[in-house]
Write a protein that holds these residues in place. Structure first.
Motif, mmCIF file in Angstrom:
data_model
loop_
_atom_site.group_PDB
_atom_site.id
_atom_site.type_symbol
_atom_site.label_atom_id
_atom_site.label_comp_id
_atom_site.label_asym_id
_atom_site.label_seq_id
_atom_site.Cartn_x
_atom_site.Cartn_y
_atom_site.Cartn_z
ATOM 1 N N SER A 122 38.122 -14.637 -35.466
ATOM 2 C CA SER A 122 38.576 -14.336 -34.108
ATOM 3 C C SER A 122 38.124 -15.376 -32.971
ATOM 4 O O SER A 122 37.058 -15.178 -32.812
ATOM 5 C CB SER A 122 38.328 -12.902 -33.734
ATOM 6 O OG SER A 122 38.673 -12.484 -32.252
ATOM 7 N N LEU A 151 33.388 -14.858 -24.210
ATOM 8 C CA LEU A 151 33.261 -13.526 -24.283
ATOM 9 C C LEU A 151 32.853 -12.871 -22.743
ATOM 10 O O LEU A 151 32.996 -11.688 -22.626
ATOM 11 C CB LEU A 151 31.904 -12.989 -24.965
ATOM 12 C CG LEU A 151 32.297 -13.283 -26.567
ATOM 13 C CD1 LEU A 151 31.013 -13.073 -27.497
ATOM 14 C CD2 LEU A 151 33.244 -12.315 -27.265
ATOM 15 N N CYS A 186 38.992 -11.653 -23.760
ATOM 16 C CA CYS A 186 37.996 -11.997 -24.898
ATOM 17 C C CYS A 186 37.255 -10.797 -25.133
ATOM 18 O O CYS A 186 37.291 -10.580 -26.351
ATOM 19 C CB CYS A 186 37.083 -13.363 -24.496
ATOM 20 S SG CYS A 186 38.249 -14.890 -24.033
ATOM 21 N N THR A 203 37.434 -8.760 -28.745
ATOM 22 C CA THR A 203 36.388 -8.553 -29.520
ATOM 23 C C THR A 203 36.067 -7.064 -29.782
ATOM 24 O O THR A 203 35.854 -6.607 -30.937
ATOM 25 C CB THR A 203 35.287 -9.251 -29.078
ATOM 26 O OG1 THR A 203 35.524 -10.651 -28.867
ATOM 27 C CG2 THR A 203 33.811 -9.032 -29.856
ATOM 28 N N ASN A 263 36.190 -5.207 -33.426
ATOM 29 C CA ASN A 263 35.176 -4.665 -33.958
ATOM 30 C C ASN A 263 35.433 -3.000 -34.202
ATOM 31 O O ASN A 263 34.870 -2.536 -35.236
ATOM 32 C CB ASN A 263 34.018 -4.624 -32.877
ATOM 33 C CG ASN A 263 32.747 -3.870 -33.050
ATOM 34 O OD1 ASN A 263 31.990 -4.351 -34.117
ATOM 35 N ND2 ASN A 263 32.491 -2.749 -32.543
ATOM 36 N N THR A 319 33.598 -13.749 -34.495
ATOM 37 C CA THR A 319 34.283 -14.107 -33.635
ATOM 38 C C THR A 319 33.681 -15.326 -32.965
ATOM 39 O O THR A 319 32.370 -15.686 -33.146
ATOM 40 C CB THR A 319 34.044 -13.084 -32.161
ATOM 41 O OG1 THR A 319 34.564 -11.834 -32.492
ATOM 42 C CG2 THR A 319 34.369 -13.520 -30.975
ATOM 43 N N CYS A 372 27.047 -8.590 -27.564
ATOM 44 C CA CYS A 372 27.174 -7.821 -28.745
ATOM 45 C C CYS A 372 26.270 -6.424 -28.347
ATOM 46 O O CYS A 372 26.619 -5.372 -28.703
ATOM 47 C CB CYS A 372 26.917 -8.272 -29.822
ATOM 48 S SG CYS A 372 28.389 -9.464 -30.424
ATOM 49 N N ILE A 403 28.662 -4.014 -30.454
ATOM 50 C CA ILE A 403 29.458 -4.844 -31.443
ATOM 51 C C ILE A 403 28.758 -4.796 -32.655
ATOM 52 O O ILE A 403 27.669 -5.673 -32.501
ATOM 53 C CB ILE A 403 29.669 -6.300 -30.881
ATOM 54 C CG1 ILE A 403 30.671 -6.110 -29.551
ATOM 55 C CG2 ILE A 403 30.866 -7.039 -31.978
ATOM 56 C CD1 ILE A 403 31.930 -5.436 -29.537
ATOM 57 N N VAL A 420 29.175 -12.851 -34.392
ATOM 58 C CA VAL A 420 29.441 -13.766 -33.326
ATOM 59 C C VAL A 420 28.814 -15.305 -33.335
ATOM 60 O O VAL A 420 27.709 -15.063 -33.777
ATOM 61 C CB VAL A 420 29.192 -13.178 -31.725
ATOM 62 C CG1 VAL A 420 30.225 -12.291 -31.482
ATOM 63 C CG2 VAL A 420 27.896 -13.029 -31.660
#
Length: 173
Positions: A55, A60, A65, A69, A73, A87, A100, A105, A110
């Motif tokens: 992704s 972020l 974005c 995410t 998730n 991501t 995160c 997340i 990431v």
């Protein structure tokens, strides 16, 4: 190679560096960085052996974005270790980790392309004018062959979650 007008950002045509990746292509190699007990590297070889969703987001720290995410998730929560989920952005790994933690997340990793833009150039997602990645989603099979590719035409819009997740679930069994 550059692709002028391949996408738009707030209606303005943008140029993407590199060639587009298409279904059936072997995924190009790349090196990303993430922070997990120290700075770590992630490349294509690390993802082989399981279906993978990549992704790609500009940052972020922006609303769309963050939504993208969080949605991936949430949808990946039942898939566990059956798939790889990453991501990718140009955000620094430390900032990605903070995001995160703040957003809980836990079902995807990431990873950052900040050092040399190898992912952005290899997958054709680097916006030349803005020096950030465009919004895109790629699904790779366990051998690293692209099974789904979407370059979102307008960077400020969300990707097709249903199509991407359907492709991933079809590979995960």
């Amino acid at each position: 190679m550059s692709r002028t007008g391949a996408i738009t950002f707030k209606g303005n045509p943008m140029t993407l560096a590199g060639a587009a990746v298409s279904v059936g292509d072997a995924a190009p190699d790349f090196t990303l960085h993430y922070f997990e007990g120290g700075m770590q590297k992630l490349d294509l070889a690390d993802l082989k052996g399981k279906p993978t969703i990549l992704s790609v987001v500009p940052s972020l720290d922006t609303g769309v974005c963050a939504i993208q995410t969080k949605k991936f998730n949430e949808h990946l929560s039942g898939m566990g270790d059956a798939v790889n989920a990453v991501t990718v952005s140009l955000d620094l790994p430390f900032a990605m980790n903070r995001f995160c933690g703040a957003e809980s997340i836990t079902n995807l990793r990431v990873a950052s392309d900040y050092q040399d833009r190898s992912f952005g150039n290899a997958f054709g997602t680097l916006i030349e004018e803005l020096k950030i990645l465009c919004r895109a989603v790629f699904v790779l099979d366990a051998n690293g062959v692209v099974q789904y590719a979407q370059y979102v035409p307008e960077v400020t819009e969300e990707p097709d979650y249903t199509a991407a997740l359907s492709a991933l679930k079809g590979l995960a069994g």
